[in-house]
Structure formats: structure tokens, C-alpha cells
Motif scaffolding. Sequence first.
Motif, PDB file in Angstrom:
ATOM      1  N   GLY A 113       0.809  -1.207   0.000  1.00 36.36           N
ATOM      2  CA  GLY A 113       0.000   0.000   0.000  1.00 36.36           C
ATOM      3  C   GLY A 113       0.841   1.254   0.000  1.00 36.36           C
ATOM      4  N   ILE A 114       0.254   2.322   0.516  1.00 35.10           N
ATOM      5  CA  ILE A 114       0.879   3.643   0.520  1.00 35.10           C
ATOM      6  C   ILE A 114       0.933   4.182   1.947  1.00 35.10           C
ATOM      7  CG2 ILE A 114       0.634   6.051  -0.220  1.00 35.10           C
ATOM      8  CD1 ILE A 114       1.462   4.290  -2.472  1.00 35.10           C
ATOM      9  N   ALA A 115       2.120   4.582   2.367  1.00 34.33           N
ATOM     10  CA  ALA A 115       2.284   5.286   3.642  1.00 34.33           C
ATOM     11  C   ALA A 115       2.323   6.786   3.342  1.00 34.33           C
ATOM     12  CB  ALA A 115       3.569   4.850   4.334  1.00 34.33           C
ATOM     13  N   PHE A 116       1.673   7.576   4.172  1.00 31.12           N
ATOM     14  CA  PHE A 116       1.665   9.022   3.932  1.00 31.12           C
ATOM     15  C   PHE A 116       1.723   9.776   5.252  1.00 31.12           C
ATOM     16  CE2 PHE A 116      -2.664   7.534   4.130  1.00 31.12           C
ATOM     17  CZ  PHE A 116      -3.389   8.513   4.800  1.00 31.12           C
ATOM     18  N   TYR A 125       0.782   7.255   8.536  1.00 30.73           N
ATOM     19  CA  TYR A 125      -0.526   6.689   8.227  1.00 30.73           C
ATOM     20  C   TYR A 125      -0.347   5.737   7.052  1.00 30.73           C
ATOM     21  CZ  TYR A 125      -2.316  10.642  10.972  1.00 30.73           C
ATOM     22  OH  TYR A 125      -2.563  11.549  11.960  1.00 30.73           O
ATOM     23  N   LEU A 126      -1.206   4.721   6.986  1.00 33.84           N
ATOM     24  CA  LEU A 126      -1.051   3.693   5.961  1.00 33.84           C
ATOM     25  C   LEU A 126      -2.407   3.296   5.379  1.00 33.84           C
ATOM     26  CD1 LEU A 126       0.728   1.450   4.535  1.00 33.84           C
ATOM     27  CD2 LEU A 126       0.044  -0.034   6.441  1.00 33.84           C
ATOM     28  N   LEU A 127      -2.451   3.196   4.052  1.00 35.09           N
ATOM     29  CA  LEU A 127      -3.559   2.558   3.346  1.00 35.09           C
ATOM     30  C   LEU A 127      -2.972   1.340   2.647  1.00 35.09           C
ATOM     31  CD1 LEU A 127      -5.383   5.650   1.811  1.00 35.09           C
ATOM     32  CD2 LEU A 127      -6.353   4.073   3.496  1.00 35.09           C
ATOM     33  N   ALA A 128      -3.427   0.143   3.008  1.00 37.94           N
ATOM     34  CA  ALA A 128      -2.834  -1.072   2.461  1.00 37.94           C
ATOM     35  C   ALA A 128      -3.904  -2.121   2.203  1.00 37.94           C
ATOM     36  CB  ALA A 128      -1.780  -1.635   3.416  1.00 37.94           C
ATOM     37  N   ILE A 129      -3.636  -2.999   1.244  1.00 35.63           N
ATOM     38  CA  ILE A 129      -4.572  -4.078   0.932  1.00 35.63           C
ATOM     39  C   ILE A 129      -3.938  -5.430   1.224  1.00 35.63           C
ATOM     40  CG2 ILE A 129      -5.832  -2.801  -0.844  1.00 35.63           C
ATOM     41  CD1 ILE A 129      -4.201  -4.528  -2.892  1.00 35.63           C
ATOM     42  N   LYS A 130      -4.793  -6.342   1.641  1.00 36.23           N
ATOM     43  CA  LYS A 130      -4.408  -7.729   1.851  1.00 36.23           C
ATOM     44  C   LYS A 130      -5.333  -8.573   0.976  1.00 36.23           C
ATOM     45  CE  LYS A 130      -3.614 -11.149   5.509  1.00 36.23           C
ATOM     46  NZ  LYS A 130      -3.819 -11.443   6.953  1.00 36.23           N
ATOM     47  N   PRO A 131      -4.912  -8.846  -0.266  1.00 32.80           N
ATOM     48  CA  PRO A 131      -5.801  -9.514  -1.225  1.00 32.80           C
ATOM     49  C   PRO A 131      -6.349 -10.846  -0.740  1.00 32.80           C
ATOM     50  CG  PRO A 131      -3.855  -8.661  -2.321  1.00 32.80           C
ATOM     51  CD  PRO A 131      -3.611  -8.536  -0.855  1.00 32.80           C
ATOM     52  N   ALA A 132      -5.560 -11.598   0.020  1.00 30.86           N
ATOM     53  CA  ALA A 132      -6.013 -12.917   0.466  1.00 30.86           C
ATOM     54  C   ALA A 132      -7.294 -12.816   1.282  1.00 30.86           C
ATOM     55  CB  ALA A 132      -4.922 -13.589   1.291  1.00 30.86           C
ATOM     56  N   ASP A 133      -7.450 -11.700   2.005  1.00 33.88           N
ATOM     57  CA  ASP A 133      -8.646 -11.511   2.826  1.00 33.88           C
ATOM     58  C   ASP A 133      -9.610 -10.498   2.218  1.00 33.88           C
ATOM     59  OD1 ASP A 133      -7.494 -13.233   4.644  1.00 33.88           O
ATOM     60  OD2 ASP A 133      -6.652 -11.635   5.890  1.00 33.88           O
ATOM     61  N   THR A 134      -9.300 -10.033   0.989  1.00 35.20           N
ATOM     62  CA  THR A 134     -10.083  -8.978   0.318  1.00 35.20           C
ATOM     63  C   THR A 134     -10.363  -7.819   1.267  1.00 35.20           C
ATOM     64  OG1 THR A 134     -12.237  -9.999   0.790  1.00 35.20           O
ATOM     65  CG2 THR A 134     -11.145 -10.603  -1.289  1.00 35.20           C
ATOM     66  N   ARG A 135      -9.307  -7.336   1.926  1.00 35.68           N
ATOM     67  CA  ARG A 135      -9.456  -6.255   2.879  1.00 35.68           C
ATOM     68  C   ARG A 135      -8.537  -5.085   2.558  1.00 35.68           C
ATOM     69  NH1 ARG A 135      -9.381  -9.664   8.605  1.00 35.68           N
ATOM     70  NH2 ARG A 135     -11.494 -10.515   8.459  1.00 35.68           N
ATOM     71  N   LEU A 136      -9.037  -3.904   2.905  1.00 34.25           N
ATOM     72  CA  LEU A 136      -8.220  -2.691   2.891  1.00 34.25           C
ATOM     73  C   LEU A 136      -8.115  -2.196   4.319  1.00 34.25           C
ATOM     74  CD1 LEU A 136      -8.070   0.345   0.619  1.00 34.25           C
ATOM     75  CD2 LEU A 136      -8.749   0.727   2.987  1.00 34.25           C
ATOM     76  N   TYR A 137      -6.929  -1.754   4.696  1.00 38.65           N
ATOM     77  CA  TYR A 137      -6.685  -1.263   6.047  1.00 38.65           C
ATOM     78  C   TYR A 137      -6.243   0.200   6.016  1.00 38.65           C
ATOM     79  CZ  TYR A 137      -6.489  -6.229   7.374  1.00 38.65           C
ATOM     80  OH  TYR A 137      -6.782  -7.550   7.581  1.00 38.65           O
ATOM     81  N   TRP A 138      -6.831   1.017   6.886  1.00 34.19           N
ATOM     82  CA  TRP A 138      -6.232   2.303   7.234  1.00 34.19           C
ATOM     83  C   TRP A 138      -5.641   2.118   8.622  1.00 34.19           C
ATOM     84  CZ3 TRP A 138      -7.673   5.858  11.267  1.00 34.19           C
ATOM     85  CH2 TRP A 138      -6.836   6.982  11.318  1.00 34.19           C
ATOM     86  N   SER A 139      -4.347   2.332   8.735  1.00 33.95           N
ATOM     87  CA  SER A 139      -3.656   2.106  10.010  1.00 33.95           C
ATOM     88  C   SER A 139      -2.806   3.311  10.371  1.00 33.95           C
ATOM     89  CB  SER A 139      -2.740   0.869   9.922  1.00 33.95           C
ATOM     90  OG  SER A 139      -3.467  -0.280   9.527  1.00 33.95           O
ATOM     91  N   VAL A 140      -2.652   3.509  11.671  1.00 38.03           N
ATOM     92  CA  VAL A 140      -1.755   4.531  12.196  1.00 38.03           C
ATOM     93  C   VAL A 140      -0.583   3.814  12.839  1.00 38.03           C
ATOM     94  CG1 VAL A 140      -1.496   6.489  13.749  1.00 38.03           C
ATOM     95  CG2 VAL A 140      -3.705   6.051  12.642  1.00 38.03           C
ATOM     96  N   PHE A 141       0.609   4.057  12.300  1.00 34.89           N
ATOM     97  CA  PHE A 141       1.815   3.450  12.881  1.00 34.89           C
ATOM     98  C   PHE A 141       2.521   4.483  13.761  1.00 34.89           C
ATOM     99  CE2 PHE A 141       1.034   0.106   9.996  1.00 34.89           C
ATOM    100  CZ  PHE A 141       1.826  -0.980  10.374  1.00 34.89           C
ATOM    101  N   GLU A 142       2.814   4.055  14.982  1.00 32.67           N
ATOM    102  CA  GLU A 142       3.558   4.888  15.919  1.00 32.67           C
ATOM    103  C   GLU A 142       4.651   4.028  16.539  1.00 32.67           C
ATOM    104  OE1 GLU A 142       2.436   8.235  19.210  1.00 32.67           O
ATOM    105  OE2 GLU A 142       1.479   6.282  19.447  1.00 32.67           O
ATOM    106  N   LYS A 143       5.875   4.496  16.433  1.00 34.58           N
ATOM    107  CA  LYS A 143       7.047   3.763  16.928  1.00 34.58           C
ATOM    108  C   LYS A 143       7.113   2.347  16.336  1.00 34.58           C
ATOM    109  CE  LYS A 143       7.104   6.381  21.248  1.00 34.58           C
ATOM    110  NZ  LYS A 143       7.028   6.325  22.732  1.00 34.58           N
TER     111      LYS A 143
END
Length: 349
Positions: A113-116, A125-143
Motif C-alpha cells: 500500500g501507501i504510507a503518507f 498513516y497507511l492505506l494497504a490491501i491484503k488480497p487474500a482476505d479482500t481487505r483494505l486497512y487504514w492504520s496509524v503506525f507509531e514507533k
Amino acid sequence: MKTICLILALIGSTLHAANAALDLSKQKLGKAPKGFTAKVAGEGKAGKAVVREGQIPAIIGGDKIKGRLLEVTGGGKNANHYTLIMLDALAPNDFSGSVRFRIIGGNIMPVAGIAFRAQDEKNYYLLAIKPADTRLYWSVFEKGEAVKGRRDNAILPAPGGWHDLKFSAKGNALKWSLNGRNQFITYDPEKVPDFRKGKIALWVRADTRAEFAHFELLNPAEILAKRHAEVLRRVARTDPRVLSLQLVARTAPVKALKIIGSLNAAEVGQPAHADCAKVMDQNKNFHGRKKDVAVVTLPLRDKNGKIIGAVRMRLRSPVGTEKRRDITRATVLTKQIQRSFPDSKSLFQ
């Protein structure tokens, strides 16, 4: 005023550097792309990115288009290993971006996906896909760890595996569209790590291999110009006689008139023709002719009839065509444009 100009200049220079890196036609095939740096979070070394050529399916229709892309390969076999191919240039604080990408390999946990708004390789922040589960994730990464997020459990199919991601950030409002499915979130800065600026990166997990193409990044002024151009192109397609079409307005009450939208992107930001000021100040239509081309300038009105700008166009018009007919055609086109701009505020949002 000097401070504002300096800020605009800095935004323009950083975005120019980013766009230069994103223009893969100027990058060397088979080499790591210039303007990017490989970063890693987690165990192991950073992965790599290489400029390739490939067949990318069109969004509409089944045709494939040959073009350049970035192939990113993750550098670790641990599920908590993340490779970020980060743009060296700082992204605008508020921006709009788009990218096509697909996952082509990976044994551990294929995710890409794309980190921005990345502060570094561990906070973003991250927008990423996991095709095996047909899912899109918006995640906040800290440390280096995902601390907040949400997921879409029903992403739409991607032709040939190529996902079409559009995303934007304005303040604490984030929007994205994956394969035509729109999502948004307005996060609470008191509860979510509040990143208001940072960098953009191509992101893969573990040993994932992914291809990224058609990466675009726009600042607020470019977003506006693109929206204006889309309106003008849509209107121009309704009449094959249109040769050029400009949208003109004042960016501030005392400012000179500028071209804020055009079928020719190079004209945006340039001073408007003198006829535009006359049209707005005198509430008149202006008509001129150069051989078999009519040049017509009309006022642009809001929903209440107040003049908020001007529309200037060149039309195919055989010698001998009555002035009245040219203005009538131009009026029809201008009214179509007015539907997209009900007030002066809408010209600049």
C-alpha cells in the motif's frame, strides 16, 4: 505577503522535486529510482525498488497499456518487517494522490500500500490491501507498531490484480477510493497520533513483491486546477467546435484576473486577457474573430445571477457566421460550466 510567497515557493519546490521522481519516463530502467530512499522498520535490511516496464490494464475497458512502473520487493521474512520506499521530497501538508498497484509475490504475508504523512519509517498513516482476505486497512503506525485503524472487509475486484487507489488528506480529514469504492475518516487529534505533514512512501510487508504505477501527487492549487479542467473538458466534449476554453476569476478582491482553469494546463495561473476584466466590470459579452475562429468572452454568474468570473473560448466559426450565433453557442457552454460553480466559493474549493 513575503512570508506567504515564501511558503508557496517552498511548497512548489518540494512538489516539483516529488513530481520529478514520480516521472518514471526520466528514470533508468533496471535501476533503483532516484528521488527515493529505501527505509525499514522491524528486523532485517530494507527491501528494494527497481524501475521496470510492464503492461498495465486501462481502468475502463480491457486494453493493456505499456508503461513504466516501480517493482518493490520487501527485505524480510518476518511478518513485522516493513519496507518503505520513501520519496525524499516532503509532500504538501494537504494533498491529493493516486496510484495503481498490484501484488505479484510474497510467501509470508503479502500486503502492500501507501504510507503518507510519514514522520520517518516508524511513524505514519497507511492505506494497504491484503488480497487474500479482500481487505483494505487504514492504520496509524507509531514507533513501528499499528496503534489505531479501521478496515474495509469488502474491497471491490481489481482487473488483472491492479488496484486503483485515490487518496487525499486535508487537516484531520482523510479520504480514499479503492477501485471506485469511497471511504473517509475524520480522526480525533486527541485520540490518534496527529500527523499533519510528512512524506509519502510505497509500502510492503515482509517479503511481499508489488508493482506500483501511475503515481500522482497534487498540492491544493493543482487539485483545484485539475477539477476545473475536468469541468471544462466535460463541457468541451459536448461541442466539437470548441478549440480552447478558459475559466477566469480573481483569487482575491484586489487581485488581477487570472486563468484558474483551462483545457491547456500550461495556461493556468497566467494573467487573463483584458476582455475578461471588461466583461466582468461592464457586464457585457465580447466577440472577436480571427479568420474562421470566433473568440467569445462571457461573464460567469452564480446561482443568483451575480458575476463571479468569466469564460473565454475559441470556437470554429466559418467566415460569414453571424456574431449572434457565436454568442448563442458560447452562452450554452457557459451555462453548463455555471452548473458546477453555484457561487464564488465553489471556484476555489
